[in-house]
Design a protein around this motif. Structure first.
Motif, PDB file in Angstrom:
ATOM      1  N   ASN A 136       0.820  -1.207   0.000  1.00 23.88           N
ATOM      2  CA  ASN A 136       0.000   0.000   0.000  1.00 23.88           C
ATOM      3  C   ASN A 136       0.858   1.262   0.000  1.00 23.88           C
ATOM      4  OD1 ASN A 136      -2.274   1.594   0.153  1.00 23.88           O
ATOM      5  ND2 ASN A 136      -2.753   1.107   2.268  1.00 23.88           N
ATOM      6  N   GLY A 137       2.147   1.102   0.026  1.00 23.15           N
ATOM      7  CA  GLY A 137       3.018   2.270   0.079  1.00 23.15           C
ATOM      8  C   GLY A 137       3.068   2.888   1.466  1.00 23.15           C
ATOM      9  N   ALA A 138       2.573   2.156   2.454  1.00 26.83           N
ATOM     10  CA  ALA A 138       2.548   2.676   3.811  1.00 26.83           C
ATOM     11  C   ALA A 138       3.885   2.438   4.497  1.00 26.83           C
ATOM     12  CB  ALA A 138       1.440   1.998   4.615  1.00 26.83           C
ATOM     13  N   ILE A 139       4.275   3.385   5.297  1.00 25.11           N
ATOM     14  CA  ILE A 139       5.414   3.199   6.186  1.00 25.11           C
ATOM     15  C   ILE A 139       4.809   2.846   7.540  1.00 25.11           C
ATOM     16  CG2 ILE A 139       7.319   4.319   7.381  1.00 25.11           C
ATOM     17  CD1 ILE A 139       7.709   6.070   4.954  1.00 25.11           C
ATOM     18  N   VAL A 140       5.119   1.659   8.024  1.00 27.52           N
ATOM     19  CA  VAL A 140       4.566   1.191   9.294  1.00 27.52           C
ATOM     20  C   VAL A 140       5.568   1.501  10.394  1.00 27.52           C
ATOM     21  CG1 VAL A 140       3.705  -0.799  10.571  1.00 27.52           C
ATOM     22  CG2 VAL A 140       3.342  -0.656   8.099  1.00 27.52           C
ATOM     23  N   ILE A 141       5.086   2.163  11.426  1.00 32.19           N
ATOM     24  CA  ILE A 141       5.931   2.525  12.558  1.00 32.19           C
ATOM     25  C   ILE A 141       5.363   1.857  13.806  1.00 32.19           C
ATOM     26  CG2 ILE A 141       6.757   4.413  14.015  1.00 32.19           C
ATOM     27  CD1 ILE A 141       6.573   6.203  11.541  1.00 32.19           C
ATOM     28  N   MET A 158      13.657  10.193   9.177  1.00 30.25           N
ATOM     29  CA  MET A 158      13.652   9.557   7.858  1.00 30.25           C
ATOM     30  C   MET A 158      13.370  10.571   6.749  1.00 30.25           C
ATOM     31  SD  MET A 158      11.634   6.077   9.083  1.00 30.25           S
ATOM     32  CE  MET A 158      10.830   5.879   7.552  1.00 30.25           C
ATOM     33  N   ASP A 159      13.302  11.863   7.098  1.00 26.05           N
ATOM     34  CA  ASP A 159      13.058  12.957   6.151  1.00 26.05           C
ATOM     35  C   ASP A 159      11.666  12.935   5.523  1.00 26.05           C
ATOM     36  OD1 ASP A 159      15.500  14.253   6.491  1.00 26.05           O
ATOM     37  OD2 ASP A 159      16.493  12.903   5.084  1.00 26.05           O
ATOM     38  N   PHE A 160      10.638  12.624   6.328  1.00 26.98           N
ATOM     39  CA  PHE A 160       9.257  12.700   5.857  1.00 26.98           C
ATOM     40  C   PHE A 160       8.503  13.724   6.686  1.00 26.98           C
ATOM     41  CE2 PHE A 160      10.396   8.538   4.247  1.00 26.98           C
ATOM     42  CZ  PHE A 160       9.835   8.572   2.983  1.00 26.98           C
ATOM     43  N   ASP A 161       7.547  14.352   6.054  1.00 28.41           N
ATOM     44  CA  ASP A 161       6.683  15.309   6.723  1.00 28.41           C
ATOM     45  C   ASP A 161       5.634  14.521   7.510  1.00 28.41           C
ATOM     46  OD1 ASP A 161       5.106  17.387   7.534  1.00 28.41           O
ATOM     47  OD2 ASP A 161       4.480  17.998   5.529  1.00 28.41           O
ATOM     48  N   PRO A 162       5.534  14.676   8.841  1.00 25.03           N
ATOM     49  CA  PRO A 162       4.660  13.833   9.646  1.00 25.03           C
ATOM     50  C   PRO A 162       3.173  14.203   9.622  1.00 25.03           C
ATOM     51  CG  PRO A 162       5.890  15.308  11.056  1.00 25.03           C
ATOM     52  CD  PRO A 162       6.400  15.523   9.662  1.00 25.03           C
ATOM     53  N   GLU A 163       2.750  15.097   8.740  1.00 25.17           N
ATOM     54  CA  GLU A 163       1.344  15.519   8.775  1.00 25.17           C
ATOM     55  C   GLU A 163       0.367  14.397   8.409  1.00 25.17           C
ATOM     56  OE1 GLU A 163      -0.104  17.569   4.659  1.00 25.17           O
ATOM     57  OE2 GLU A 163       1.264  18.721   5.885  1.00 25.17           O
ATOM     58  N   LEU A 164       0.815  13.351   7.689  1.00 22.38           N
ATOM     59  CA  LEU A 164      -0.074  12.262   7.295  1.00 22.38           C
ATOM     60  C   LEU A 164       0.036  11.040   8.207  1.00 22.38           C
ATOM     61  CD1 LEU A 164       0.360  12.453   3.424  1.00 22.38           C
ATOM     62  CD2 LEU A 164      -1.497  13.360   4.810  1.00 22.38           C
ATOM     63  N   LEU A 165       0.591  11.213   9.397  1.00 21.29           N
ATOM     64  CA  LEU A 165       0.737  10.127  10.358  1.00 21.29           C
ATOM     65  C   LEU A 165      -0.628   9.795  10.960  1.00 21.29           C
ATOM     66  CD1 LEU A 165       2.870   8.391  11.854  1.00 21.29           C
ATOM     67  CD2 LEU A 165       2.834  10.137  13.625  1.00 21.29           C
ATOM     68  N   GLU A 166      -0.892   8.492  11.103  1.00 20.87           N
ATOM     69  CA  GLU A 166      -2.185   8.067  11.633  1.00 20.87           C
ATOM     70  C   GLU A 166      -1.978   6.855  12.549  1.00 20.87           C
ATOM     71  OE1 GLU A 166      -6.132   5.943   9.731  1.00 20.87           O
ATOM     72  OE2 GLU A 166      -4.796   7.044   8.436  1.00 20.87           O
ATOM     73  N   CYS A 167      -2.604   6.872  13.727  1.00 24.89           N
ATOM     74  CA  CYS A 167      -2.512   5.746  14.657  1.00 24.89           C
ATOM     75  C   CYS A 167      -3.575   4.722  14.284  1.00 24.89           C
ATOM     76  CB  CYS A 167      -2.735   6.219  16.093  1.00 24.89           C
ATOM     77  SG  CYS A 167      -2.536   4.894  17.309  1.00 24.89           S
ATOM     78  N   VAL A 168      -3.184   3.461  14.102  1.00 21.79           N
ATOM     79  CA  VAL A 168      -4.151   2.428  13.729  1.00 21.79           C
ATOM     80  C   VAL A 168      -4.420   1.441  14.852  1.00 21.79           C
ATOM     81  CG1 VAL A 168      -3.843   2.579  11.238  1.00 21.79           C
ATOM     82  CG2 VAL A 168      -2.371   1.070  12.540  1.00 21.79           C
ATOM     83  N   SER A 169      -3.521   1.327  15.824  1.00 26.93           N
ATOM     84  CA  SER A 169      -3.808   0.481  16.982  1.00 26.93           C
ATOM     85  C   SER A 169      -2.976   0.942  18.167  1.00 26.93           C
ATOM     86  CB  SER A 169      -3.529  -0.992  16.679  1.00 26.93           C
ATOM     87  OG  SER A 169      -2.154  -1.220  16.568  1.00 26.93           O
ATOM     88  N   GLN A 192       4.595  11.336  19.572  1.00 31.65           N
ATOM     89  CA  GLN A 192       5.802  12.162  19.444  1.00 31.65           C
ATOM     90  C   GLN A 192       7.006  11.327  19.009  1.00 31.65           C
ATOM     91  OE1 GLN A 192       6.211  15.503  19.619  1.00 31.65           O
ATOM     92  NE2 GLN A 192       3.991  15.613  19.713  1.00 31.65           N
ATOM     93  N   ALA A 193       7.085  10.093  19.480  1.00 34.46           N
ATOM     94  CA  ALA A 193       8.174   9.205  19.060  1.00 34.46           C
ATOM     95  C   ALA A 193       8.040   8.869  17.577  1.00 34.46           C
ATOM     96  CB  ALA A 193       8.172   7.929  19.898  1.00 34.46           C
ATOM     97  N   ALA A 194       6.803   8.604  17.122  1.00 36.68           N
ATOM     98  CA  ALA A 194       6.576   8.304  15.705  1.00 36.68           C
ATOM     99  C   ALA A 194       6.890   9.514  14.831  1.00 36.68           C
ATOM    100  CB  ALA A 194       5.131   7.854  15.492  1.00 36.68           C
ATOM    101  N   VAL A 195       6.518  10.705  15.283  1.00 33.83           N
ATOM    102  CA  VAL A 195       6.818  11.942  14.553  1.00 33.83           C
ATOM    103  C   VAL A 195       8.334  12.131  14.457  1.00 33.83           C
ATOM    104  CG1 VAL A 195       6.711  14.471  14.721  1.00 33.83           C
ATOM    105  CG2 VAL A 195       4.631  13.112  15.006  1.00 33.83           C
ATOM    106  N   ALA A 196       9.032  11.882  15.562  1.00 38.45           N
ATOM    107  CA  ALA A 196      10.497  12.024  15.556  1.00 38.45           C
ATOM    108  C   ALA A 196      11.135  11.064  14.558  1.00 38.45           C
ATOM    109  CB  ALA A 196      11.047  11.778  16.957  1.00 38.45           C
ATOM    110  N   LEU A 197      10.608   9.843  14.481  1.00 37.95           N
ATOM    111  CA  LEU A 197      11.151   8.869  13.528  1.00 37.95           C
ATOM    112  C   LEU A 197      10.901   9.309  12.086  1.00 37.95           C
ATOM    113  CD1 LEU A 197      12.562   6.237  12.904  1.00 37.95           C
ATOM    114  CD2 LEU A 197      10.369   5.072  13.166  1.00 37.95           C
ATOM    115  N   LEU A 198       9.696   9.795  11.803  1.00 39.10           N
ATOM    116  CA  LEU A 198       9.405  10.278  10.441  1.00 39.10           C
ATOM    117  C   LEU A 198      10.327  11.422  10.057  1.00 39.10           C
ATOM    118  CD1 LEU A 198       5.522  10.175  10.067  1.00 39.10           C
ATOM    119  CD2 LEU A 198       7.218   8.867   8.793  1.00 39.10           C
ATOM    120  N   ARG A 199      10.556  12.345  10.984  1.00 38.91           N
ATOM    121  CA  ARG A 199      11.467  13.468  10.693  1.00 38.91           C
ATOM    122  C   ARG A 199      12.892  12.972  10.471  1.00 38.91           C
ATOM    123  NH1 ARG A 199       8.577  17.410  14.785  1.00 38.91           N
ATOM    124  NH2 ARG A 199       7.116  18.347  13.314  1.00 38.91           N
TER     125      ARG A 199
END
Length: 191
Positions: free
Chosen positions: A120-125, A162-173, A153-160
């Protein structure tokens, strides 16, 4: 995905070897015709002809993805690793982008799996909480980041990192009890 730099784009969305998509296209043209292959993948006959002869004047990335999406097969986690046609996988991914189904257990299973599927092109964190620290990790990128404030905040830090903009981050579980916990976040391009 919305990478902030070119390096992240190359790491986050690897394409199969350039010969794979061309092999699939050649095989389809041999089984049908160039016109038939063009109709199946949804593009002009002249484009397919130029791609096959190596004379296509523009970048082929879009054509590669189109061919792989329609003609390529993918391993589906819902089907225990069995292969599924690329167009069938795409149909499930498009449904997964919408609201979850409520009355069909198979559709619910596909919807949940497609949320975090690498196809799906998803990055799973994955974020685990232990010893008053949230540690976010991504297996594909082999990257980690930690935070003491929250799992998000930990997931946002990881996305940053990895050089990704964290605005599309979503918690699924999410589950937490007695000082231990796990959280799953996904970051994916909006379809």
């Amino acid at each position: 995905m919305r990478p902030l730099n070119k390096k992240a784009s190359q790491v986050a969305l690897p394409l199969p070897s350039s010969s794979e998509w061309l092999r699939l296209l050649r095989t389809e043209a041999e089984l049908q015709t160039i016109t038939g292959a063009a109709k199946r993948i949804g593009c002009a006959r002249s484009k397919v002809s130029m791609l096959l002869s190596g004379k296509y004047p523009a970048k082929t990335v879009r054509a590669e993805r189109q061919v792989l999406r329609v003609l390529g097969s993918v391993q589906c986690p819902v089907l225990d690793g069995e292969t599924m046609e690329g167009s069938c996988c795409q149909a499930h991914r498009l449904r997964a982008a919408g609201t979850p189904p409520t009355n069909n257990s198979t559709a619910i299973l596909y919807w949940r799996s497609c949320q975090v599927c690498p196809n799906n092109g998803a990055i799973v964190i994955s974020v685990r909480y232990s010893a008053m620290t949230y540690v976010a990790s991504n297996k594909e990128q082999k990257a980690t980041a930690s935070n003491t404030i929250s799992a998000e905040q930990a997931a946002v830090a990881l996305l940053r990192k990895m050089d990704f903009d964290p605005e599309l981050l979503e918690c699924v579980s999410s589950s937490e009890s007695k000082g231990q916990g796990t959280h799953t976040f996904i970051y994916r391009e909006v379809q």
